[in-house]
Design a protein around this motif. Structure first.
Motif, PDB file in Angstrom:
ATOM      1  N   MET A   7       0.796  -1.225   0.000  1.00 24.06           N
ATOM      2  CA  MET A   7       0.000   0.000   0.000  1.00 24.06           C
ATOM      3  C   MET A   7       0.830   1.278   0.000  1.00 24.06           C
ATOM      4  O   MET A   7       0.270   2.370   0.003  1.00 24.06           O
ATOM      5  CB  MET A   7      -0.918   0.000   1.222  1.00 24.06           C
ATOM      6  N   ASP A   8       2.156   1.179   0.032  1.00 24.01           N
ATOM      7  CA  ASP A   8       2.983   2.389   0.003  1.00 24.01           C
ATOM      8  C   ASP A   8       3.189   2.797  -1.451  1.00 24.01           C
ATOM      9  O   ASP A   8       4.006   2.212  -2.165  1.00 24.01           O
ATOM     10  CB  ASP A   8       4.327   2.154   0.693  1.00 24.01           C
ATOM     11  N   GLY A   9       2.443   3.803  -1.888  1.00 21.69           N
ATOM     12  CA  GLY A   9       2.512   4.234  -3.275  1.00 21.69           C
ATOM     13  C   GLY A   9       3.694   5.125  -3.596  1.00 21.69           C
ATOM     14  O   GLY A   9       3.828   5.577  -4.733  1.00 21.69           O
ATOM     15  N   GLY A  10       4.558   5.398  -2.610  1.00 23.19           N
ATOM     16  CA  GLY A  10       5.748   6.185  -2.875  1.00 23.19           C
ATOM     17  C   GLY A  10       5.485   7.677  -2.966  1.00 23.19           C
ATOM     18  O   GLY A  10       6.051   8.357  -3.820  1.00 23.19           O
ATOM     19  N   VAL A  11       4.653   8.213  -2.060  1.00 23.83           N
ATOM     20  CA  VAL A  11       4.352   9.643  -2.095  1.00 23.83           C
ATOM     21  C   VAL A  11       5.604  10.470  -1.888  1.00 23.83           C
ATOM     22  O   VAL A  11       5.705  11.593  -2.398  1.00 23.83           O
ATOM     23  CB  VAL A  11       3.277  10.000  -1.035  1.00 23.83           C
ATOM     24  N   THR A  12       6.606   9.940  -1.180  1.00 26.55           N
ATOM     25  CA  THR A  12       7.839  10.695  -0.937  1.00 26.55           C
ATOM     26  C   THR A  12       8.708  10.801  -2.179  1.00 26.55           C
ATOM     27  O   THR A  12       9.653  11.586  -2.197  1.00 26.55           O
ATOM     28  CB  THR A  12       8.675  10.039   0.190  1.00 26.55           C
ATOM     29  N   MET A  13       8.428  10.028  -3.213  1.00 29.50           N
ATOM     30  CA  MET A  13       9.204  10.082  -4.455  1.00 29.50           C
ATOM     31  C   MET A  13       8.300  10.435  -5.630  1.00 29.50           C
ATOM     32  O   MET A  13       8.460   9.928  -6.732  1.00 29.50           O
ATOM     33  CB  MET A  13       9.907   8.744  -4.693  1.00 29.50           C
ATOM     34  N   ALA A  14       7.335  11.317  -5.357  1.00 28.97           N
ATOM     35  CA  ALA A  14       6.411  11.784  -6.392  1.00 28.97           C
ATOM     36  C   ALA A  14       5.522  10.666  -6.903  1.00 28.97           C
ATOM     37  O   ALA A  14       5.056  10.711  -8.044  1.00 28.97           O
ATOM     38  CB  ALA A  14       7.163  12.450  -7.542  1.00 28.97           C
ATOM     39  N   GLY A  15       5.279   9.653  -6.061  1.00 23.29           N
ATOM     40  CA  GLY A  15       4.341   8.592  -6.416  1.00 23.29           C
ATOM     41  C   GLY A  15       2.929   8.976  -6.026  1.00 23.29           C
ATOM     42  O   GLY A  15       2.478  10.090  -6.286  1.00 23.29           O
ATOM     43  N   LYS A  16       2.235   8.081  -5.352  1.00 15.55           N
ATOM     44  CA  LYS A  16       0.826   8.297  -5.056  1.00 15.55           C
ATOM     45  C   LYS A  16       0.526   7.901  -3.627  1.00 15.55           C
ATOM     46  O   LYS A  16       0.998   6.874  -3.153  1.00 15.55           O
ATOM     47  CB  LYS A  16      -0.046   7.479  -6.019  1.00 15.55           C
ATOM     48  N   LEU A  17      -0.241   8.712  -2.923  1.00 18.29           N
ATOM     49  CA  LEU A  17      -0.695   8.374  -1.594  1.00 18.29           C
ATOM     50  C   LEU A  17      -1.980   7.561  -1.742  1.00 18.29           C
ATOM     51  O   LEU A  17      -2.993   8.073  -2.224  1.00 18.29           O
ATOM     52  CB  LEU A  17      -0.938   9.632  -0.755  1.00 18.29           C
ATOM     53  N   LEU A  18      -1.934   6.301  -1.322  1.00 14.83           N
ATOM     54  CA  LEU A  18      -3.035   5.384  -1.607  1.00 14.83           C
ATOM     55  C   LEU A  18      -4.030   5.314  -0.468  1.00 14.83           C
ATOM     56  O   LEU A  18      -3.663   5.100   0.687  1.00 14.83           O
ATOM     57  CB  LEU A  18      -2.485   3.984  -1.883  1.00 14.83           C
ATOM     58  N   VAL A  19      -5.304   5.491  -0.804  1.00 16.39           N
ATOM     59  CA  VAL A  19      -6.436   5.228   0.097  1.00 16.39           C
ATOM     60  C   VAL A  19      -7.357   4.303  -0.696  1.00 16.39           C
ATOM     61  O   VAL A  19      -7.890   4.679  -1.736  1.00 16.39           O
ATOM     62  CB  VAL A  19      -7.179   6.509   0.489  1.00 16.39           C
ATOM     63  N   VAL A  20      -7.526   3.069  -0.201  1.00 15.56           N
ATOM     64  CA  VAL A  20      -8.163   2.026  -1.016  1.00 15.56           C
ATOM     65  C   VAL A  20      -9.229   1.310  -0.203  1.00 15.56           C
ATOM     66  O   VAL A  20      -9.056   1.056   0.996  1.00 15.56           O
ATOM     67  CB  VAL A  20      -7.099   1.010  -1.486  1.00 15.56           C
ATOM     68  N   ARG A  21     -10.327   0.976  -0.865  1.00 16.44           N
ATOM     69  CA  ARG A  21     -11.371   0.172  -0.239  1.00 16.44           C
ATOM     70  C   ARG A  21     -11.046  -1.308  -0.415  1.00 16.44           C
ATOM     71  O   ARG A  21     -10.679  -1.758  -1.498  1.00 16.44           O
ATOM     72  CB  ARG A  21     -12.730   0.480  -0.855  1.00 16.44           C
ATOM     73  N   LEU A  22     -11.187  -2.058   0.677  1.00 16.39           N
ATOM     74  CA  LEU A  22     -10.980  -3.506   0.650  1.00 16.39           C
ATOM     75  C   LEU A  22     -12.307  -4.229   0.781  1.00 16.39           C
ATOM     76  O   LEU A  22     -13.236  -3.716   1.420  1.00 16.39           O
ATOM     77  CB  LEU A  22     -10.061  -3.925   1.803  1.00 16.39           C
TER      78      LEU A  22
END
Length: 365
Positions: free
Chosen positions: A348-363
């Motif tokens: 779930m770590d989308g790599g927001v610190t490296m210009a990736g994506k902050l993930l919020v996901v429904r399970l």
């Protein structure tokens, strides 16, 4: 993510995000104005950011941010359209389950991702009724407003509980790192790379002096009481993709109780060892489904859901801070969670610190 705390020295560049910590040198704490001094000199008040919620206000009586079973306070408090009826019992049931990957101080990105899923309104207030929300840890360091992220999660915990849902959080290795830096500072601890200090490791791994200055007792108490492992709807939730949790207990309750005891004893070397173990990564990539099954067999669930290791690293892609410059400005491409280890693990770590994506996901996915 954090560089591993028990491996040997490596050559670093200004932007390389490796996972190994070189031998530490004591780094002095920076000086500067305190938050109060800055406030005294400030211009007329501007609107309060949605994350700045808890410090200065009393938490509700009896409110425990990390209590494992938050109660449904009042049926009237929850919007009818978000409730799911349990026809067998005739009582309202909890709503859908969401998880959030590593935030690392990126408060604005977090608010945008939560709003996109309908979990908060335009003012950053809980708007999801009986929904359930789990944060997988690593709220601070690297990004601009780690304390603001903690404030937001604490406030949403209270608002969600009042609405009949819940918002809960797990312990990440960066929470352990920040707690250690605050509690032990330059106190030497033993590490595989020689003598180390929590403060030097915190700075090396993105510690922000502004966060340290704004930390209050309420933040420290909240972080120290976070659980390390949880299970929800067949999903085994944890921060780090490691089997090191097994060193702390054979059940979820055992692990959480042991971690809390370590933090309560306040022993620098013991806390460092906990941090070191929960900084390990790549168990489900390198050891495959066997490592995931080992955890699932011990703690229950059908899938492990974790943060900690950015998806670009799990996929073997370039993952430096200047990746966007290297590839024409696009940065790492992360569309959503990464399912791997024969379907037994979800990263779930989308790599927001490296210009990736902050993930919020429904399970479930």
């Amino acid at each position: 993510m954090t560089q591993g705390a028990d491996e040997g020295p490596v050559v670093r560049t200004a932007t390389l995000r490796d996972f190994r910590v070189p031998p530490y040198a004591q780094v002095p704490v920076g000086t500067g104005e305190t938050p109060q001094e800055r406030q005294d000199q400030a211009q007329p008040a501007t609107p309060v950011h949605p994350g700045d919620a808890v410090p200065g206000d009393e938490a509700p009586d009896g409110y425990t941010p990390t209590e494992r079973d938050l109660p449904v306070l009042t049926e009237q408090a929850t919007p009818v359209e978000t409730r799911i009826e349990d026809t067998a019992a005739g009582e309202p049931a909890l709503g859908p389950l969401y998880v959030v990957g590593d935030v690392h101080g990126y408060l604005d990105e977090l608010l945008a991702a939560l709003a996109e899923q309908g979990l908060v309104d335009e003012e950053g207030r809980w708007s999801a009724g009986t929904a359930r929300l789990w944060f997988l840890g690593d709220f601070t360091d690297r990004g601009p407003d780690g304390v603001g992220v903690i404030d937001l999660v604490m406030r949403l915990s209270a608002e969600a509980a009042a609405a009949g849902g819940y918002c809960k959080a797990l312990m990440g290795n960066h929470e352990l790192l920040l707690l250690g830096a605050k509690r032990f500072g330059p106190t030497p601890v033993s590490s595989g790379a020689g003598t180390a200090t929590f403060h030097a490791a915190w700075l090396l791994n993105g510690g922000q002096q502004g966060d340290m200055e704004r930390l209050q007792d309420v933040h420290l108490q909240w972080m120290s009481r976070l659980d390390a492992v949880a299970e929800a709807d067949g999903h085994l939730l944890m921060h780090s993709d490691t089997t090191a949790y097994l060193d702390y207990g054979t059940t979820i309750d055992d692990v959480n109780d042991t971690v809390h005891q370590v933090l309560t004893r306040n022993d620098a070397d013991e806390c460092w060892d906990l941090f070191r173990k929960l900084t390990k990564r790549f168990a489900f990539r390198d050891d495959g489904p066997g490592a995931a099954r080992e955890l699932l067999d011990a703690y229950g669930g059908r899938r492990v859901v974790h943060g900690h290791s950015p998806i670009p690293y799990l996929l073997g892609e370039v993952g430096t801070e200047d990746a966007a410059d290297a590839d024409g400005g696009s940065g790492p491409v992360v569309e959503g969670p990464h399912v791997y280890a024969e379907g037994l693990a979800i990263a779930m770590d989308g790599g927001v610190t490296m210009a990736g994506k902050l993930l919020v996901v429904r399970l479930p996915l």
